[in-house]
Design a protein around this motif. Structure first.
Motif, PDB file in Angstrom:
ATOM      1  N   SER A 180       0.817  -1.222   0.000  1.00 21.80           N
ATOM      2  CA  SER A 180       0.000   0.000   0.000  1.00 21.80           C
ATOM      3  C   SER A 180       0.842   1.259   0.000  1.00 21.80           C
ATOM      4  CB  SER A 180      -0.923   0.011   1.220  1.00 21.80           C
ATOM      5  OG  SER A 180      -1.823  -1.078   1.152  1.00 21.80           O
ATOM      6  N   ARG A 181       2.121   1.138  -0.359  1.00 19.47           N
ATOM      7  CA  ARG A 181       2.961   2.346  -0.332  1.00 19.47           C
ATOM      8  C   ARG A 181       2.395   3.493  -1.162  1.00 19.47           C
ATOM      9  NH1 ARG A 181       8.619   0.510  -1.984  1.00 19.47           N
ATOM     10  NH2 ARG A 181       9.086   2.743  -1.899  1.00 19.47           N
ATOM     11  N   PRO A 182       1.821   3.239  -2.365  1.00 21.76           N
ATOM     12  CA  PRO A 182       1.235   4.380  -3.092  1.00 21.76           C
ATOM     13  C   PRO A 182       0.119   5.064  -2.306  1.00 21.76           C
ATOM     14  CG  PRO A 182       1.493   2.475  -4.538  1.00 21.76           C
ATOM     15  CD  PRO A 182       1.764   1.998  -3.145  1.00 21.76           C
ATOM     16  N   TRP A 183      -0.642   4.271  -1.573  1.00 26.54           N
ATOM     17  CA  TRP A 183      -1.704   4.864  -0.754  1.00 26.54           C
ATOM     18  C   TRP A 183      -1.117   5.753   0.340  1.00 26.54           C
ATOM     19  CZ3 TRP A 183      -6.431   5.459  -2.142  1.00 26.54           C
ATOM     20  CH2 TRP A 183      -7.132   4.474  -2.834  1.00 26.54           C
ATOM     21  N   PHE A 184      -0.081   5.265   1.021  1.00 28.05           N
ATOM     22  CA  PHE A 184       0.524   6.072   2.085  1.00 28.05           C
ATOM     23  C   PHE A 184       1.009   7.409   1.523  1.00 28.05           C
ATOM     24  CE2 PHE A 184       0.773   3.580   6.011  1.00 28.05           C
ATOM     25  CZ  PHE A 184       0.276   2.372   5.557  1.00 28.05           C
ATOM     26  N   LEU A 185       1.549   7.321   0.324  1.00 25.16           N
ATOM     27  CA  LEU A 185       2.036   8.530  -0.346  1.00 25.16           C
ATOM     28  C   LEU A 185       0.877   9.507  -0.604  1.00 25.16           C
ATOM     29  CD1 LEU A 185       4.848   9.147  -1.313  1.00 25.16           C
ATOM     30  CD2 LEU A 185       4.336   7.957  -3.446  1.00 25.16           C
ATOM     31  N   TYR A 186      -0.177   8.999  -1.211  1.00 25.41           N
ATOM     32  CA  TYR A 186      -1.328   9.861  -1.510  1.00 25.41           C
ATOM     33  C   TYR A 186      -1.962  10.407  -0.228  1.00 25.41           C
ATOM     34  CZ  TYR A 186      -6.187  11.125  -2.146  1.00 25.41           C
ATOM     35  OH  TYR A 186      -7.386  11.778  -2.043  1.00 25.41           O
ATOM     36  N   TRP A 187      -2.212   9.566   0.753  1.00 24.75           N
ATOM     37  CA  TRP A 187      -2.882  10.042   1.975  1.00 24.75           C
ATOM     38  C   TRP A 187      -2.094  11.175   2.613  1.00 24.75           C
ATOM     39  CZ3 TRP A 187      -3.054   4.275   3.729  1.00 24.75           C
ATOM     40  CH2 TRP A 187      -4.105   3.623   3.069  1.00 24.75           C
ATOM     41  N   ALA A 188      -0.766  10.994   2.730  1.00 22.79           N
ATOM     42  CA  ALA A 188       0.029  12.012   3.417  1.00 22.79           C
ATOM     43  C   ALA A 188       0.081  13.302   2.599  1.00 22.79           C
ATOM     44  CB  ALA A 188       1.436  11.488   3.684  1.00 22.79           C
ATOM     45  N   LEU A 189       0.340  13.188   1.298  1.00 26.93           N
ATOM     46  CA  LEU A 189       0.449  14.403   0.469  1.00 26.93           C
ATOM     47  C   LEU A 189      -0.893  15.120   0.426  1.00 26.93           C
ATOM     48  CD1 LEU A 189       2.587  12.963  -2.474  1.00 26.93           C
ATOM     49  CD2 LEU A 189       3.371  14.513  -0.648  1.00 26.93           C
ATOM     50  N   SER A 190      -1.973  14.362   0.278  1.00 28.11           N
ATOM     51  CA  SER A 190      -3.295  14.968   0.198  1.00 28.11           C
ATOM     52  C   SER A 190      -3.672  15.630   1.522  1.00 28.11           C
ATOM     53  CB  SER A 190      -4.311  13.890  -0.187  1.00 28.11           C
ATOM     54  OG  SER A 190      -5.616  14.375  -0.024  1.00 28.11           O
ATOM     55  N   GLY A 191      -3.396  14.944   2.623  1.00 33.73           N
ATOM     56  CA  GLY A 191      -3.687  15.519   3.940  1.00 33.73           C
ATOM     57  C   GLY A 191      -2.908  16.803   4.163  1.00 33.73           C
ATOM     58  N   LEU A 192      -1.632  16.796   3.764  1.00 31.16           N
ATOM     59  CA  LEU A 192      -0.808  17.999   3.922  1.00 31.16           C
ATOM     60  C   LEU A 192      -1.374  19.152   3.101  1.00 31.16           C
ATOM     61  CD1 LEU A 192       2.734  16.341   3.901  1.00 31.16           C
ATOM     62  CD2 LEU A 192       1.724  17.658   5.792  1.00 31.16           C
ATOM     63  N   VAL A 193      -1.794  18.854   1.871  1.00 32.92           N
ATOM     64  CA  VAL A 193      -2.351  19.894   1.008  1.00 32.92           C
ATOM     65  C   VAL A 193      -3.658  20.424   1.608  1.00 32.92           C
ATOM     66  CG1 VAL A 193      -3.462  20.202  -1.245  1.00 32.92           C
ATOM     67  CG2 VAL A 193      -1.176  19.199  -1.101  1.00 32.92           C
ATOM     68  N   LEU A 194      -4.480  19.540   2.139  1.00 40.80           N
ATOM     69  CA  LEU A 194      -5.717  19.985   2.794  1.00 40.80           C
ATOM     70  C   LEU A 194      -5.414  20.936   3.949  1.00 40.80           C
ATOM     71  CD1 LEU A 194      -7.663  16.641   2.722  1.00 40.80           C
ATOM     72  CD2 LEU A 194      -8.687  18.851   2.164  1.00 40.80           C
ATOM     73  N   LEU A 195      -4.281  20.694   4.613  1.00 44.94           N
ATOM     74  CA  LEU A 195      -3.904  21.533   5.753  1.00 44.94           C
ATOM     75  C   LEU A 195      -3.152  22.786   5.316  1.00 44.94           C
ATOM     76  CD1 LEU A 195      -2.892  18.654   8.175  1.00 44.94           C
ATOM     77  CD2 LEU A 195      -4.807  20.245   8.493  1.00 44.94           C
ATOM     78  N   GLY A 196      -3.013  22.984   4.005  1.00 43.37           N
ATOM     79  CA  GLY A 196      -2.418  24.221   3.497  1.00 43.37           C
ATOM     80  C   GLY A 196      -0.937  24.132   3.227  1.00 43.37           C
ATOM     81  N   GLU A 197      -0.358  22.927   3.311  1.00 46.66           N
ATOM     82  CA  GLU A 197       1.083  22.786   3.092  1.00 46.66           C
ATOM     83  C   GLU A 197       1.404  22.719   1.602  1.00 46.66           C
ATOM     84  OE1 GLU A 197       2.536  23.509   6.192  1.00 46.66           O
ATOM     85  OE2 GLU A 197       3.872  21.806   5.862  1.00 46.66           O
ATOM     86  N   ASP A 198       2.604  23.202   1.265  1.00 45.04           N
ATOM     87  CA  ASP A 198       3.133  23.079  -0.092  1.00 45.04           C
ATOM     88  C   ASP A 198       3.922  21.767  -0.134  1.00 45.04           C
ATOM     89  OD1 ASP A 198       4.521  23.192  -2.459  1.00 45.04           O
ATOM     90  OD2 ASP A 198       5.587  25.054  -1.998  1.00 45.04           O
ATOM     91  N   VAL A 199       3.541  20.848  -1.013  1.00 48.26           N
ATOM     92  CA  VAL A 199       4.210  19.536  -1.027  1.00 48.26           C
ATOM     93  C   VAL A 199       5.183  19.395  -2.199  1.00 48.26           C
ATOM     94  CG1 VAL A 199       2.383  18.357   0.255  1.00 48.26           C
ATOM     95  CG2 VAL A 199       2.276  18.427  -2.264  1.00 48.26           C
TER      96      VAL A 199
END
Ligand code: FPP
Ligand code: K
Ligand code: ZN
Length: 548
Positions: A149-168
């Motif tokens: 599930s590594r691609p999922w971990f990647l998407y969840w973290a990047l997406s969550g960061l973007v939702l929180l206003g972070e530049d990824v």
């Protein structure tokens, strides 16, 4: 809709709440973790030279805080007034869940959340950001079971960061290298290097690439191989297998439709596609009928025909249809919308305020997205369908102003309930940060992303930008359909004094249910990505295809 009014809270808290034991955070367990064998990012050739996992196990102890004042509707502070007298395992775990949530909903839990006068805690933004950044590093050894599930971990973290206003964008190089190691020559991305391509991991990888953005990242994707691979998964009944020879289900239908529309994949089926045996010639043909067959007697949507309705599959169904054509037309063509609304509405519970995934099961923060994000789509499908009665300028202007009040009748779920569940019950209150299923459960990056996406759905109002027009090009059920997704516009919502309100004046903001600094970014209701991320990658591949 759970109607609720803000009423002054009684001086005494409900007995059920005050007798509930405070749950012990499970993050206190000190079981030693073996040395980490995997990291989410990287091509698999990294040296593991230490074993510091990313889990913080200390409890952050803050000063005790007072109860939130008087502003919590009884709906969220009392056990449900109507109960089935039959006691079963199901009713017992439901009662336990109410017991574990009530102290958080009333502010009696001696945790460390900071409540506003409405009894709504603030979003622990910095802690959640820290949690997600850590989740992209080395993980404790127990995560070896999630290696595929590594691609999922990647998407969840990047997406969550973007939702929180972070530049990824600083993760771009690492995502490029990682995604290259997931890709197979036969097309698609596996869950890791040398793993079979799967629609779920391909979907997650494509979304991760979209989130970091940039031509170099986009060019990782072998679109020609992707097209051939998608054609090899397309089945004679219109659905998609999730991998060659694997199961056919509605996750496949949604993931494939997302990939096809984001990357502008050619729709003509290869001669070798198994779908040709069913007389199909087009990647999108028969999808609407496949989705129709997944609606169950309950009104919800199951993973495949004749199975149990589940909220995650409802989102997959509505998302898939919304990419094929305008929800105002296509939902009614393939679904019994009133029965689906009944089922979706039954997913929201009181006093918890959150959603369950299926009948007779428990609230869980991740359904804030899987079920919560169905509502913008359903609300849109009920919006005025005809351009005949309304001039186009009016509809367009209404969709772009931030002051329009969405009619209460257009909001079919309790945004207040969902926001209370998320901010009271889903935030890990220790130094660990991250969001979770429910109190007593550990936070993880899956729940962090989908709880935040659900918060975004509750905080925004999505409308279809243009009146419904007759399509210039055929849409399903034509044998050669094209994707005809509508344009979406978003408004920030201000929930003030129990009303859903729009408007960005300070007076409104000062009385709103949630602190305005706790608004997360809007996410596209179908792609679960910020709209500009969707527009940028689609724009890129539209040009790529025209040039090819
Ligand atoms: C039940 O789990 C869960 C399911 C039957 C389906 C879950 C699927 C998803 C969350 C995502 C699918 C979508 C894509 C795009 C891949 P459970 O029994 O542990 O939970 P429950 O008790 O809440 O039903
Ligand atoms: K669950
Ligand atoms: Zn969950």
């Amino acid at each position: 809709k759970l109607a609720s009014r803000l009423t002054p809270k009684q001086a005494n808290m409900s007995s059920a709440a005050s007798t509930s034991p405070a749950p012990q955070p499970s993050s206190t367990s000190k079981s030693p973790q073996p040395e980490s064998p995997i990291t989410v990012l990287g091509d698999g050739n990294e040296q593991n030279d230490d074993n510091d996992g990313f889990v913080d196990e200390e409890i952050f102890v803050a000063d005790a805080k007072g109860f939130p004042a008087h502003m919590i509707p009884d709906l969220y502070t009392e056990p449900p007034p109507i109960r089935d007298a039959l006691v079963t395992e199901t009713s017992r775990v439901q009662d336990k869940t109410v017991d574990v949530c009530l102290p958080y909903l009333t502010g009696e839990e001696d945790g460390h959340l900071v409540y506003n006068p409405h009894g709504v805690p603030s979003l622990e933004r910095e802690k959640h950001i820290g949690f997600l950044h850590k989740s992209l590093g080395r993980l404790p050894g127990g995560f070896v079971a999630a290696d595929a599930s590594r691609p999922w971990f990647l998407y969840w973290a990047l997406s969550g960061l973007v939702l929180l206003g972070e530049d990824v964008s600083s993760y771009r190089e690492a995502v490029i290298e990682t995604a290259l190691s997931f890709q197979n020559e036969q097309g698609g991305f596996g869950g890791g290097g040398k793993q079979t391509s799967h629609l779920a991991t391909t979907y997650a990888t494509v979304l991760a690439i979209a989130l970091v953005g940039g031509e170099e990242a986009y060019e990782v994707i072998d679109r020609d191989a992707m097209w051939r691979w998608l054609c090899s998964l397309k089945q004679p009944d219109g659905g998609f297998q999730v991998c060659v020879g694997g199961e056919e289900d509605i996750r496949g239908a949604y993931c494939a439709t997302v990939i096809i529309t984001l990357l502008n994949i050619p729709l003509e089926l290869t001669p070798a596609s198994p779908a040709r045996e069913g007389g199909l010639v087009n990647l999108l043909a028969g999808l609407g009928d496949y989705v129709r067959r997944c609606q169950t007697y309950e009104g919800g949507i199951s993973g495949q025909p004749n199975a149990e309705a589940h909220g995650a599959y409802a989102f997959c169904a509505l998302g898939c249809l919304s990419l094929l054509d305008d929800p105002r037309r296509i939902f009614h063509r393939y679904l019994n919308v009133p029965r689906l609304i009944t089922w979706l509405s039954s997913r929201q519970y009181a006093p918890e305020g959150g959603f369950s995934g299926r009948t007779n099961k428990l609230v869980d923060g991740c359904y804030s997205h899987w079920v919560g994000a169905c509502f913008p789509l359903i609300e849109a499908c009920l919006s005025p369908a005809s351009s005949g009665s309304e001039p186009a300028e009016t509809a367009t202007a209404a969709a772009t102003t931030t002051h329009k009040l969405p009619p209460a009748s257009e909001t079919l779920f309790s945004r207040e309930g969902l926001i209370r569940y998320i901010l009271c019950c889903c935030q890990d209150e220790t130094r660990r940060g991250g969001l979770r299923d429910k109190p007593g459960k550990m936070s993880d990056s899956y729940h962090t992303n989908y709880v935040l996406a659900g918060l975004s759905a509750a905080q925004h109002f999505w409308t279809l930008s243009l009146p419904l027009e007759e399509p210039a090009v055929p849409v399903p059920p034509s044998p050669e359909p094209v994707a005809n997704p509508p344009e979406w516009s978003v408004l920030p919502l201000y929930l003030a004094d129990g009303r859903e309100a729009g408007g960005d004046d300070e007076a409104t903001a000062a009385t709103t249910l949630f602190n305005q600094s706790d608004r997360v970014r809007p996410v596209h209701p179908v792609y679960a990505l910020p709209q500009e991320v969707v527009d940028t990658i689609r724009g890129y591949f539209f040009i790529a295809k025209e040039g090819a």
